[in-house]
Structures are given as structure tokens and as C-alpha cells.
Design an enzyme around this catalytic site. Structure first.
Site, mmCIF file in Angstrom:
data_model
loop_
_atom_site.group_PDB
_atom_site.id
_atom_site.type_symbol
_atom_site.label_atom_id
_atom_site.label_comp_id
_atom_site.label_asym_id
_atom_site.label_seq_id
_atom_site.Cartn_x
_atom_site.Cartn_y
_atom_site.Cartn_z
ATOM 1 N N HIS A 223 -16.133 -52.268 46.216
ATOM 2 C CA HIS A 223 -16.880 -51.989 47.448
ATOM 3 C C HIS A 223 -16.293 -50.748 48.097
ATOM 4 C CE1 HIS A 223 -18.476 -53.788 51.526
ATOM 5 N NE2 HIS A 223 -18.815 -52.523 51.357
ATOM 6 N N ASN B 245 -14.105 -58.415 41.128
ATOM 7 C CA ASN B 245 -13.952 -57.451 42.208
ATOM 8 C C ASN B 245 -12.465 -57.094 42.357
ATOM 9 O OD1 ASN B 245 -13.406 -56.460 44.869
ATOM 10 N ND2 ASN B 245 -15.462 -57.066 45.475
ATOM 11 N N HIS C 288 -19.043 -64.531 46.562
ATOM 12 C CA HIS C 288 -18.300 -64.518 47.824
ATOM 13 C C HIS C 288 -17.608 -65.855 48.069
ATOM 14 C CE1 HIS C 288 -16.906 -63.355 51.756
ATOM 15 N NE2 HIS C 288 -17.240 -62.129 51.432
ATOM 16 N N GLY C 289 -16.287 -65.760 48.143
ATOM 17 C CA GLY C 289 -15.486 -66.944 48.466
ATOM 18 C C GLY C 289 -15.366 -67.933 47.322
ATOM 19 N N ARG D 264 -16.076 -48.851 51.031
ATOM 20 C CA ARG D 264 -16.414 -49.031 52.447
ATOM 21 C C ARG D 264 -16.351 -47.708 53.197
ATOM 22 N NH1 ARG D 264 -16.298 -53.608 55.527
ATOM 23 N NH2 ARG D 264 -16.360 -55.510 54.318
ATOM 24 N N THR E 294 -14.281 -59.064 55.786
ATOM 25 C CA THR E 294 -14.959 -59.006 54.493
ATOM 26 C C THR E 294 -16.452 -59.059 54.770
ATOM 27 O OG1 THR E 294 -15.185 -60.091 52.340
ATOM 28 C CG2 THR E 294 -14.760 -61.536 54.205
ATOM 29 N N THR E 295 -17.277 -58.928 53.732
ATOM 30 C CA THR E 295 -18.726 -58.870 53.951
ATOM 31 C C THR E 295 -19.237 -60.196 54.509
ATOM 32 O OG1 THR E 295 -18.743 -57.497 51.980
ATOM 33 C CG2 THR E 295 -20.880 -58.150 52.859
ATOM 34 N N GLU F 173 -20.608 -51.967 45.248
ATOM 35 C CA GLU F 173 -21.127 -52.543 46.495
ATOM 36 C C GLU F 173 -21.055 -51.470 47.559
ATOM 37 O OE1 GLU F 173 -18.748 -55.837 47.551
ATOM 38 O OE2 GLU F 173 -19.152 -56.905 45.708
ATOM 39 N N GLY G 22 -13.646 -61.981 43.541
ATOM 40 C CA GLY G 22 -12.556 -61.044 43.780
ATOM 41 C C GLY G 22 -11.309 -61.700 44.311
ATOM 42 N N HIS G 23 -11.352 -62.077 45.587
ATOM 43 C CA HIS G 23 -10.141 -62.480 46.291
ATOM 44 C C HIS G 23 -9.364 -63.588 45.589
ATOM 45 C CE1 HIS G 23 -7.710 -64.402 49.451
ATOM 46 N NE2 HIS G 23 -7.523 -63.169 49.836
ATOM 47 N N ASP H 222 -11.158 -54.852 44.505
ATOM 48 C CA ASP H 222 -10.851 -54.210 45.794
ATOM 49 C C ASP H 222 -9.425 -54.478 46.256
ATOM 50 O OD1 ASP H 222 -13.395 -53.238 46.029
ATOM 51 O OD2 ASP H 222 -14.076 -54.772 47.436
ATOM 52 N N HIS H 223 -8.984 -55.728 46.096
ATOM 53 C CA HIS H 223 -7.693 -56.093 46.701
ATOM 54 C C HIS H 223 -6.488 -55.563 45.938
ATOM 55 C CE1 HIS H 223 -9.686 -57.964 49.904
ATOM 56 N NE2 HIS H 223 -10.323 -58.803 49.114
ATOM 57 N N ARG I 252 -11.020 -48.759 53.171
ATOM 58 C CA ARG I 252 -9.818 -49.587 53.363
ATOM 59 C C ARG I 252 -9.245 -50.095 52.038
ATOM 60 N NH1 ARG I 252 -12.477 -54.981 56.002
ATOM 61 N NH2 ARG I 252 -13.350 -53.442 57.407
ATOM 62 N N HIS I 253 -10.070 -50.161 51.015
ATOM 63 C CA HIS I 253 -9.486 -50.541 49.715
ATOM 64 C C HIS I 253 -9.842 -49.500 48.648
ATOM 65 C CE1 HIS I 253 -13.205 -52.840 50.054
ATOM 66 N NE2 HIS I 253 -12.650 -53.806 50.737
ATOM 67 N N ARG J 77 1.180 -49.363 50.944
ATOM 68 C CA ARG J 77 2.366 -48.522 50.887
ATOM 69 C C ARG J 77 2.021 -47.054 50.609
ATOM 70 N NH1 ARG J 77 7.508 -51.164 50.829
ATOM 71 N NH2 ARG J 77 7.112 -52.758 52.374
ATOM 72 N N GLU K 139 -28.185 -61.014 44.671
ATOM 73 C CA GLU K 139 -26.920 -61.764 44.646
ATOM 74 C C GLU K 139 -26.909 -62.671 45.865
ATOM 75 O OE1 GLU K 139 -23.292 -59.621 43.888
ATOM 76 O OE2 GLU K 139 -22.062 -61.230 44.742
#
Ligand code: PXP
Length: 255
Positions: free
Chosen positions: A47, A11, A196-197, A49, A104-105, A74, A218-219, A13-14, A53-54, A22, A156
């Protein structure tokens, strides 16, 4: 017992979150996607959204037209997202719950009657457009049964509760919930993913879930990439998957 390795979806996204901070062009999600591919991951996850936001619409379209890796989009089950998905036609759509105020989700989709009807209509459109459909679900047997009844391509499992559990006995309980949910769909055509996580440490026990075909992370990968680079961060996870997956057995008491 499945002895093949689960696939890795990354993922990104980040990468976009950092770029958006910026309002410029760097770091560029497409460049990240190229590195994710060269490191050996087999899927890109993003994702889109409601608040963008990302990942943004243009990112999604660019990733799709690059076509270097299958895109797992997503999204929430809204008219806007449905129309974007049918236009962009990613390989896979994962329906997730979405609340504007969440970081987050949080949690899985709630499969009430209305939602199931909408999913059923959307699933037909996905089939017509060669999009596979996945549902992001909490590890609850009733939800697994509903997913099988709906005939979606994939479930998932939301691993967030497991990943957040700091107390070992709670973590073990959460892991048991994942195993038990997975066993509900064992033998059905529904493919099993989890995410997730997850990170290099807490991934190991998850890899022993029966018939797990895919993990989406992802994160932790993007965070680690700040220190070791994105390709290495992806490879570390792949090494974990390849080294440990066939060795792990639920009975081995890995916690
Ligand atoms: N899978 C799904 C369905 C998600 O919503 C997310 C978070 O966007 C992930 C996987 C990845 O979660 P994390 O960023 O915590 O690894």
C-alpha cells in the site's frame, strides 16, 4: 461450490514500517518478497500511502522490476497515485479509502457518484495498460452491484469488522454479511478476494465463502514471522488454506 484453493497475497508493508523506524535499510522489503515467493504465496501486496509511512516509491519500483511475483498495489484514488500506477504498471491495483489519521485501512471505498465516475475513467486506463482493477469494499449488496455495473475485475471484501468481532454472535453476523455480499456477485465475471485482519484462526470460516479466489494477509503474517521466520509464517497460512478450504461447508457450523 468452488473446490480450488484461494490464492494467497502477502502484504509486506510492515517490513517497510520496521525498516523506516530506524531510517536505514533493514529489514529489506525485496528480501521479504523473495521469501514470500519461495514459501509459495502467489502475490505481493503493498500500500503506497500518501504519507509513505511504510512502502515507498523506490520499494514499489524495485518490487515491480524484480518481477518475481505479481504486485497488487493498494492505493487511494488520487491523481498522484493514478499517475504512479500507470507508470509502474502493477498486475493489479486495489483502490482503498485512505485517511491520514487512520492506523490501517478502515472500511471499504465509498462508491458515491463522483468516485464511480473517477473509477470508470481509471478503469479504461488500466485496461489500456494491462492492469487489473480491484475495489476494496465493505460487504454491502449495493456496493457489490455498483462494482458489477462498473465492470471492475475484482472485489476485495473488507473482513476487518468480522476479524475485530470478539463476541461470537457478532462474528457470525459479520460472517453472514460476507457470505451474502459474495452471493451478490456469484455468477458475474467479477473475481472475489477478501482481506484485512485475517490470521490463522479467523481465516477458516472465511475460506468457505463461495467463489473466494484470493485472500490478502499482512499484519498477522509479519507479526508471526518474528517468532517463526517469514517463510514458515507464510507456509502456515498456505497449509491452512490447502487443508481446510475444500473441507469447509457453510452448513457445517464451523463457528
Ligand atoms: N487487503 C487490503 C485491501 C488492505 O488494505 C490490507 C491492509 O493494508 C490488507 C488486505 C491486509 O490487512 P492485514 O494487514 O490486516 O492482514
Amino acid at each position: 461450490m468452488n473446490h480450488s484453493f484461494p490464492e494467497l497475497g502477502v502484504n509486506i508493508d510492515h517490513v517497510a514500517t520496521l525498516r523506516n523506524s530506524r531510517a536505514g535499510f533493514e529489514p529489506d522489503p525485496l528480501s521479504a518478497a523473495v521469501l514470500v515467493k519461495s514459501a509459495g504465496a502467489t502475490q505481493l501486496v503493498c500500500h503506497l500511502r500518501e504519507d509513505r509511512r511504510h512502502i515507498r516509491d523506490a520499494d514499489l519500483r524495485l518490487l515491480r522490476s524484480w518481477n518475481g511475483l505479481p504486485v497488487n498495489l493498494e492505493m487511494a484514488m488520487t491523481d498522484e497515485m493514478v499517475s504512479i500506477a500507470l507508470d509502474v504498471r502493477p498486475a493489479l491495483v486495489t483502490l482503498v479509502p485512505e485517511r491520514r489519521e487512520e492506523r490501517t485501512t478502515e472500511g471499504g471505498l465509498v462508491l458515491g457518484r463522483d468516485m464511480c465516475e473517477k473509477i470508470s475513467v481509471f478503469l479504461k486506463k488500466c485496461r489500456d495498460n494491462e492492469i487489473r482493477l480491484s475495489l476494496f469494499l465493505a460487504p454491502v449488496s449495493g456496493d457489490m452491484e455498483r462494482a458489477m455495473e462498473l465492470g471492475v475485475d475484482q472485489v476485495e471484501l473488507h473482513t476487518g469488522e468480522y476479524a475485530n468481532a470478539t463476541d461470537p454472535s457478532l462474528r457470525e453476523k459479520e460472517l453472514e454479511r460476507l457470505f451474502s455480499a459474495a452471493s451478490c456477485i456469484s455468477g458475474s465475471p467479477v473475481r472475489l478476494a477478501a482481506g484485512h485482519g485475517l490470521d490463522r484462526e479467523n481465516l477458516l470460516p472465511v475460506l468457505s465463502i463461495e467463489n473466494l479466489r484470493e485472500v490478502n494477509i499482512g499484519h498477522s503474517i509479519i507479526a508471526r514471522s518474528l517468532f517463526v521466520g517469514l517463510e514458515k509464517a507464510v507456509r502456515e497460512i498456505l497449509e491452512t488454506i490447502r487443508r481446510k478450504a475444500p473441507l469447509l461447508r457453510r452448513e457445517e457450523g464451523f463457528l
